[in-house]
Design a protein around this motif. Structure first.
Motif, short mmCIF file in Angstrom:
data_model
loop_
_atom_site.label_atom_id
_atom_site.label_comp_id
_atom_site.label_asym_id
_atom_site.label_seq_id
_atom_site.Cartn_x
_atom_site.Cartn_y
_atom_site.Cartn_z
N TYR A 1 -13.24 4.04 6.65
CA TYR A 1 -12.33 4.05 5.52
C TYR A 1 -10.93 3.73 6.01
O TYR A 1 -10.60 3.92 7.19
N ILE B 1 -8.60 4.31 1.17
CA ILE B 1 -9.56 3.47 0.45
C ILE B 1 -10.90 3.56 1.16
O ILE B 1 -10.99 3.27 2.36
N TYR C 1 0.85 -1.18 0.00
CA TYR C 1 0.00 0.00 0.00
C TYR C 1 0.89 1.24 0.00
O TYR C 1 1.68 1.44 0.92
N TYR D 1 -10.43 4.71 -4.45
CA TYR D 1 -9.02 4.74 -4.06
C TYR D 1 -8.51 6.16 -4.23
O TYR D 1 -8.66 6.74 -5.31
N SER E 1 -2.22 6.29 0.86
CA SER E 1 -3.53 6.30 0.21
C SER E 1 -4.65 6.17 1.22
O SER E 1 -4.44 5.85 2.39
#
Length: 297
Positions: free
Chosen positions: A71, A48, A43, A97, A46
């Motif tokens: 999230y 998601i 990952y 994303y 970020s």
């Protein structure tokens, strides 16, 4: 109601499995309608956000399961296992994303700290982890909806996209994941800087002393703070990053030898031993299985 509007926008936009660009750099929609077991992935910084279904991630043996109630925020690069074991044609996984741009997040984090008082964070002995689940609060939900509504007008997307994304970043910094995000991008981001340094040198021999120097810490202090932030020792983290990157490369079509060299292994036999010890399969068996979750984490 806003969350329902977000789900409707995603459903209307994504009709096939995979990732779809939205027109705003770093923001993608995704769909998965087949179950995929958790598999090695990396990952990058970020967020998601799931609007339908359930997603899973495993970090250092701990399983995180999240849906539309929370999230996922990963403000630093992390080696994980990720998948969609519960996805089905009847209940597809749908989500958004959002890549976290280092420059913009740093600007916002430092500005927010200067207003709120950076000394409070500097004196806080706790090191927020580099992987966290956060509540969909009103600020995050409204900012995400405003961003996705731009998809209805290409002109609006071009003119307003960057500003709406900045608004969403600000909502993340102020929300439940804010402590981890501010630590990664703002004052006191030594561990995050060390991980960024490491992530660009996976194919090179790097010592723990060298990484600790990047963070401006002694080896002992760096080791303690690194484990607090990532749940792993620096050596465990380096190995997991290299092997996860290699697994993704093999799933993407590279040969075992190519993947091993790309992540800094000189000995293919050592690479194969360590790979099998971590994943329970040889690199060749892994490639033959063609794990889709290594490509859509």
């Amino acid at each position: 109601m806003s969350k329902e509007q977000i789900r409707h926008l995603v459903e209307k936009s994504v009709h096939e499995d995979g990732l779809m660009d939205t027109g705003v750099a770093g923001v993608k929609l995704f769909r998965a309608s087949d179950p995929v077991p958790c598999a090695p992935a990396v990952y990058e910084p970020s967020v998601i956000a799931i609007v339908n279904g359930v997603k899973e991630a495993v970090l250092d043996g701990k399983r995180y399961v999240y849906d539309s109630s929370q999230y996922m925020c990963c403000p630093i690069s992390m080696p994980v296992e990720a998948g969609t074991p519960a996805a089905s044609r009847e209940t597809p996984l749908l989500g958004i994303y959002i890549s976290l741009d280092t420059r913009v997040m740093t600007e916002l984090a430092i500005e927010l700290e200067s207003v709120a008082g950076a000394s409070r964070m500097q004196n806080d002995p706790a090191i927020p982890q580099g992987f966290t689940l956060a509540r969909w609060d009103d600020g995050f939900t409204e900012a995400l909806l405003r961003l996705l509504q731009l998809s209805q007008s290409p002109a609006d997307m071009t003119v307003l996209g960057e500003g709406r994304l900045r608004e969403l970043y600000y909502a993340i910094l102020k929300g439940d994941a804010g402590s981890a995000a501010r630590r990664a991008f703002g004052v006191g981001n030594e561990i995050a800087r060390a991980i960024r340094y490491l992530s660009t040198r996976l194919s090179e021999p790097v010592t723990i002393e060298e990484i600790a120097d990047q963070a401006g810490m002694s080896r002992a202090v760096f080791h303690r703070k690194f484990r607090q932030a990532t749940t792993m020792s620096p050596l465990q983290f380096v190995k997991a990053m290299r092997l996860n990157h290699a697994a993704m490369k093999i799933a993407g079509g590279k040969t075992v030898n190519e993947a091993a060299l790309d992540v800094g292994y000189v000995s293919s036999s050592q690479f194969s031993r360590e790979f099998k010890r971590m994943y329970g399969q040889s690199p060749r068996q892994w490639g033959q299985a063609a794990h889709p979750s290594a490509r859509l984490a």
